[in-house]
Motif scaffolding. Structure first.
Motif, short mmCIF file in Angstrom:
data_model
loop_
_atom_site.label_atom_id
_atom_site.label_comp_id
_atom_site.label_asym_id
_atom_site.label_seq_id
_atom_site.Cartn_x
_atom_site.Cartn_y
_atom_site.Cartn_z
N PRO A 327 0.83 -1.21 0.00
CA PRO A 327 0.00 0.00 0.00
C PRO A 327 0.86 1.26 0.00
O PRO A 327 2.01 1.26 0.42
CB PRO A 327 -0.81 -0.12 1.28
CG PRO A 327 -0.02 -1.00 2.16
CD PRO A 327 0.70 -1.96 1.26
N SER A 328 0.25 2.36 -0.45
CA SER A 328 0.94 3.65 -0.50
C SER A 328 0.76 4.40 0.83
O SER A 328 -0.27 4.27 1.50
CB SER A 328 0.38 4.49 -1.65
OG SER A 328 0.92 5.80 -1.64
N ARG A 616 -3.51 3.51 10.70
CA ARG A 616 -4.42 2.80 9.81
C ARG A 616 -3.72 2.20 8.58
O ARG A 616 -4.36 1.55 7.76
CB ARG A 616 -5.53 3.75 9.37
CG ARG A 616 -6.47 4.13 10.51
CD ARG A 616 -7.71 4.84 9.99
NE ARG A 616 -7.38 6.13 9.37
CZ ARG A 616 -7.31 7.27 10.05
NH1 ARG A 616 -7.53 7.29 11.35
NH2 ARG A 616 -7.03 8.40 9.43
N VAL A 617 -2.44 2.43 8.40
CA VAL A 617 -1.68 1.81 7.30
C VAL A 617 -1.65 0.30 7.52
O VAL A 617 -1.38 -0.17 8.64
CB VAL A 617 -0.26 2.40 7.23
CG1 VAL A 617 0.55 1.68 6.15
CG2 VAL A 617 -0.32 3.89 6.95
N ASN A 684 12.07 -3.88 6.00
CA ASN A 684 11.57 -4.69 7.13
C ASN A 684 11.74 -3.96 8.46
O ASN A 684 10.85 -3.97 9.31
CB ASN A 684 12.30 -6.03 7.14
CG ASN A 684 11.80 -6.93 8.26
OD1 ASN A 684 10.60 -7.16 8.39
ND2 ASN A 684 12.72 -7.43 9.07
N LEU A 685 12.90 -3.30 8.64
CA LEU A 685 13.14 -2.56 9.88
C LEU A 685 12.14 -1.42 10.06
O LEU A 685 11.56 -1.25 11.14
CB LEU A 685 14.58 -2.00 9.86
CG LEU A 685 15.00 -1.16 11.06
CD1 LEU A 685 14.99 -2.01 12.32
CD2 LEU A 685 16.39 -0.58 10.82
N SER A 686 11.89 -0.67 9.01
CA SER A 686 10.95 0.46 9.11
C SER A 686 9.53 -0.03 9.32
O SER A 686 8.77 0.53 10.12
CB SER A 686 11.04 1.32 7.84
OG SER A 686 12.33 1.88 7.69
N VAL A 687 9.13 -1.07 8.56
CA VAL A 687 7.76 -1.56 8.67
C VAL A 687 7.48 -2.09 10.06
O VAL A 687 6.44 -1.79 10.67
CB VAL A 687 7.51 -2.65 7.60
CG1 VAL A 687 6.19 -3.37 7.86
CG2 VAL A 687 7.49 -2.02 6.22
N ALA A 694 3.05 2.54 15.94
CA ALA A 694 1.97 3.42 15.49
C ALA A 694 0.75 3.38 16.39
O ALA A 694 0.23 4.44 16.77
CB ALA A 694 1.61 3.06 14.04
N PRO A 695 0.23 2.20 16.78
CA PRO A 695 -0.96 2.23 17.64
C PRO A 695 -0.69 2.89 18.99
O PRO A 695 -1.48 3.72 19.46
CB PRO A 695 -1.31 0.75 17.79
CG PRO A 695 -0.67 0.07 16.64
CD PRO A 695 0.58 0.83 16.37
N ASN A 696 0.44 2.54 19.63
CA ASN A 696 0.77 3.14 20.92
C ASN A 696 1.04 4.63 20.78
O ASN A 696 0.74 5.41 21.69
CB ASN A 696 1.98 2.45 21.53
CG ASN A 696 1.69 1.00 21.86
OD1 ASN A 696 0.55 0.64 22.15
ND2 ASN A 696 2.71 0.15 21.80
N LEU A 697 1.63 5.01 19.65
CA LEU A 697 1.95 6.42 19.45
C LEU A 697 0.68 7.27 19.41
O LEU A 697 0.64 8.37 19.97
CB LEU A 697 2.75 6.58 18.16
CG LEU A 697 3.41 7.93 17.92
CD1 LEU A 697 4.41 8.23 19.03
CD2 LEU A 697 4.10 7.96 16.57
#
Length: 834
Positions: A327-328, A616-617, A684-687, A694-697
């Motif tokens: 996804p973008s 939501r990504v 892989n590291l970034s994902v 992301a959810p906790n952030l």
């Protein structure tokens, strides 16, 4: 906090205590300000600790135990309570038959000693008269077959007896010297102990005065803290508030850093996907070309080896992952354009500096009240000034000190006499032990010379100088034995009578506790020896209980039960120091309006993050492609397999072509596959970082924004409540110094001043001195000397009998033949040899 105020209520007075209790309803703990620091008071009680005297274990312990068992057989009667009571209270009422009944064992020993004293000199005189008349102690008159056996037996028995004498006299000499060595230090320890006990009670008033004077320590400490009361209370307010402010500022700082990291990973993710998609197109065309060439080579008829396996793997030379399917994230990057706008680290440092300035703000509000507070603290309570004057133990202490001084002065002449008579006893003991030793030496010399003479003598009827000398030595020992038997038995019985009664009457009852029971029984001791009467106490105290308490280190306060006649708490009332302090502390104020906690730029950054949709990504779509290999088959393994097939080919042209294809595969792997794999690892590291954070952030962002808004509104009210509580805590802290002083006074007065450990130590040391260091070697001395004294009897008997065999034997011819035969009989030469 409620517990601390409840403890302080008796000290603050009833009205102030109730008001503090009401304020405590909204109070928190006082950990922010901390408790009062420990004060170091100079001990008012002087160190008086009698070192315990202990007899070191030695080789004589078994001998002491033997003497104890012997004395327990001699004295079978229990402790004579009634007899001792009569001796102490009314000497005239003591009956002789009661004393004789109690001393029955010693009476029996006295009878034995009397018989020895009567019979030994009498036997000596008779033997002397008989020996001078040549009727006994001469020589063997006839020679017979068993002569050698009799002589040898007598010499062996005499030798054993002499050895027993030697053992006894050595033990007697050792114990005599030990008694003399212990007597001097033991006698000198008596006045030293009495002097220590007198010093124990004579300094009680001075020690109490020293206790009262140390009230200046908490006064000085409170005065010092009043000089910095603003800083102290401001720091306490800061400490209380930082539990809410610091975590929130830390959360803001941490969220700012997390925002920067997330932006970095998001941008890296987008750039990596673009690179992977571009590299994927180049790799796909290169793989297609390589696969076509390999399929052509491996399908040739001349291919030898496992060409079929290599062919199947060559067909798998195609892309494994398709990164055009991920996804973008362009829409997320668009919403976060320009983020972060604020420098979170710099902003948090500024807010921390503003918050840390709160102690300075609070310190400016206390300077006007410090002087009034210090004036109130500088006064000294009336009760402390009269602490020493009202102490009830002072009169008893002076009476006890006077009694000890009298005992010390009166005991010195007697102790000097004891040392003088001990010197006499030691000299007499050395002389008599030397006599016994001389007897043993005479026996040994006589035996040696006699045996030497017997071995050198050819004719037993002829005199021999060495044998005669041996007989003379034996008779000299007999003479010494008879001569000194009376002094020996007199010294033995005199020391036995004294030492034995000390052991059985005093030491045994002391160790068993019967002496304490006797002293505690009402009526046994005369009024002049009653401890309660001597100290002027209202209650009778148990000597045994007092001894146990003193042994545990209790003070005279506990032992003499002075708490019934002296109200110590009345002298420790310091409520006047608290009212003024509490009233003035209510005027403190702290301003917190300048504390923003979060700048407007930082708020815009967090709100943008909150609405970005980063959570939501669909990150699993990325992981599906990441988990797939870049190429379905391993290019390196396939290249290695092609190299093996090239070497196995019989056709050199085909082998050369396979070798070239293997080299091409290796180049393809290094130039195109490895870079794609590196990009996949980076992706892989970034994902994974974004997927986990992301959810906790998003949740942390919402919480921080809500907490900042709430704390900004509630901070002034919190500061006011904390300031009121800190004022209470400051008062409790200052009262803690006075509480330390009062606790120290209670401990000093009730547990340390005039500690009576020296009393129990003196009692224990007295027992050790009297029983272990004096009585035991004393009793061991007479026991060993008695051993020698009674072994003189067999020594005399066997020495007299043995000496006969060392002299020439008188021969008597046999009369079995006729007179004519006797006229021409030539006697046969015989001799006695060992």
């Amino acid at each position: 906090m409620r517990h601390a105020l409840a403890l302080l209520a008796p000290l603050l007075g009833l009205g102030l205590g109730l008001s503090l209790s009401r304020l405590a309803a909204g109070a928190t703990d006082c950990k922010s300000l901390g408790p009062a620091e420990p004060l170091t008071f100079t001990p008012a009680a002087r160190a008086r600790w009698l070192a315990p005297r202990v007899r070191a274990p030695g080789v004589l312990d078994s001998l002491y135990g033997t003497v104890h068992r012997f004395l327990s057989v001699v004295q079978l009667n229990p402790f004579p309570s009634e007899l001792v009571k009569a001796l102490l209270n009314e000497l005239a009422s003591v009956k002789v038959n009661e004393v004789v009944r109690y001393e029955a064992g010693y009476v029996v020993c006295a009878v034995v000693a009397g018989l020895y004293l009567l019979l030994m000199p009498t036997a000596g005189l008779c033997f002397c008269w008989c020996h001078c008349r040549r009727r006994c102690g001469g020589r063997v008159k006839t020679e017979h077959k068993a002569l050698a056996c009799e002589c040898a037996s007598l010499m062996v028995v005499l030798l054993l007896t002499t050895l027993l004498l030697l053992i006894g006299v050595v033990c007697a000499l050792v114990t005599n010297q030990r008694t003399h060595e212990q007597m001097g230090p033991s006698v000198e320890a008596v006045p030293e102990t009495l002097l220590s006990l007198r010093g124990l009670v004579s300094d009680v008033p001075q020690e109490l005065q020293a206790v009262a004077q140390q009230f200046s320590l908490p006064q000085e400490r409170v005065s010092e803290e009043l000089d910095g009361v603003g800083v102290s209370i401001g720091s306490a307010v800061h400490t209380q508030l930082r539990s809410a402010v610091y975590p929130l500022l830390a959360a803001v700082d941490s969220l700012g850093q997390a925002l920067q990291v997330s932006m970095h990973h998001l941008q890296a993710l987008n750039a990596t996907v673009v690179e992977l998609q571009a590299g994927q197109q180049n790799l796909e065309s290169a793989l297609q070309q390589q696969r076509d060439r390999l399929l052509q080579l491996l399908q040739e008829a001349g291919c030898q080896g496992d060409c079929a396996g290599a062919l199947s793997r060559a067909r798998a030379l195609e892309l494994g992952a398709d990164f055009s399917q991920v996804p973008s994230v362009d829409h997320v990057l668009h919403r976060l354009k320009g983020v972060p706008e604020a420098n979170f680290s710099s902003m948090v440092q500024e807010e921390n500096s503003t918050f840390n300035a709160l102690p300075t703000v609070a310190a400016m509000q206390t300077s006007s009240v410090v002087q009034e507070l210090k004036k109130a603290v500088a006064q000294q309570p009336e009760g402390l000034r009269t602490l020493a004057e009202g102490f009830p133990g002072s009169e008893a202490a002076s009476r006890w000190a006077q009694a000890l001084q009298e005992v010390e002065e009166s005991s010195r002449p007697y102790l000097q006499e004891v040392q003088r008579y001990e010197t006499y006893r030691w000299i007499v003991g050395c002389v008599l032990c030397s006599v016994v030793l001389l007897v043993a030496l005479c026996n040994l010399l006589g035996l040696n010379l006699g045996i030497w003479g017997l071995s050198a003598r050819e004719d037993p009827s002829q005199p021999e100088a060495k044998g005669e000398a041996g007989a003379h030595f034996l008779m000299a020992g007999v003479g010494l034995s008879f001569l000194f038997a009376a002094p020996l038995i007199l010294l033995v019985f005199a020391t036995f009578l004294v030492g034995g009664n000390v052991q059985t009457l005093v030491c045994q009852s002391w160790e068993s506790g019967e002496l304490f029971e006797f002293a505690d029984t009402p009526g046994n001791l005369p009024p002049s020896m009653n401890l309660s009467h001597l100290l002027g106490l209202r209650k009778n105290i148990s000597i045994h209980q007092a001894y146990r308490q003193c042994k545990e280190g209790a003070a005279l306060w506990t032992v003499l039960q002075l708490n019934d006649s002296y109200d110590l708490e009345e002298h420790l009332d310091i409520s006047q120091y608290t009212n003024k302090l509490w009233q003035e502390l209510q005027s403190l104020k702290v301003d917190t309006q300048s504390l923003d906690l979060l700048s407007s730029a930082a708020r815009r950054d967090l709100e943008a993050l909150q609405s970005s949709g980063l959570q939501r990504v669909h990150y699993p779509d990325f992981l599906v492609q990441i988990q797939r290999p870049v190429v379905k088959t391993s290019t390196e393994q396939l290249a290695q397999e092609l190299e093996g097939l090239a070497q196995a080919q019989g056709n050199s042209v085909l082998g050369q072509r396979l070798q070239e294809e293997a080299h091409g595969l290796r180049n393809l792997h290094q130039e195109k596959v490895v870079p794609q794999q590196s990009l996949v690892a980076k992706l892989n590291l970034s994902v994974r970082a974004l997927e986990s954070s992301a959810p906790n952030l998003q949740l942390e962002t919402s919480d921080v924004l809500a907490n900042v808004t709430y704390l900004k509104g509630e901070l002034p009210a919190w500061a006011t409540r904390i300031l009121r509580n800190v004022s209470e805590c400051f008062l409790a802290r200052e009262m803690g110094y006075f509480s330390q002083y009062m606790a120290w006074v209670r401990e000093e007065v009730t547990q340390r001043i005039a500690t009576c450990q020296p009393l129990s130590g003196a009692v224990d040391n007295s027992r050790v001195i009297l029983c272990d260091m004096v009585a035991d070697p004393w009793n061991a001395f007479w026991f060993c000397l008695a051993w020698c004294t009674f072994f003189l009897i067999p020594s005399i008997i066997f020495a007299v009998k043995t000496s006969k065999y060392f002299r020439p034997i008188r021969k008597r011819l046999s009369s079995t033949s006729s007179e004519e035969t006797q006229l021409f009989h030539i006697p046969r030469v015989t001799s006695l040899k060992l």
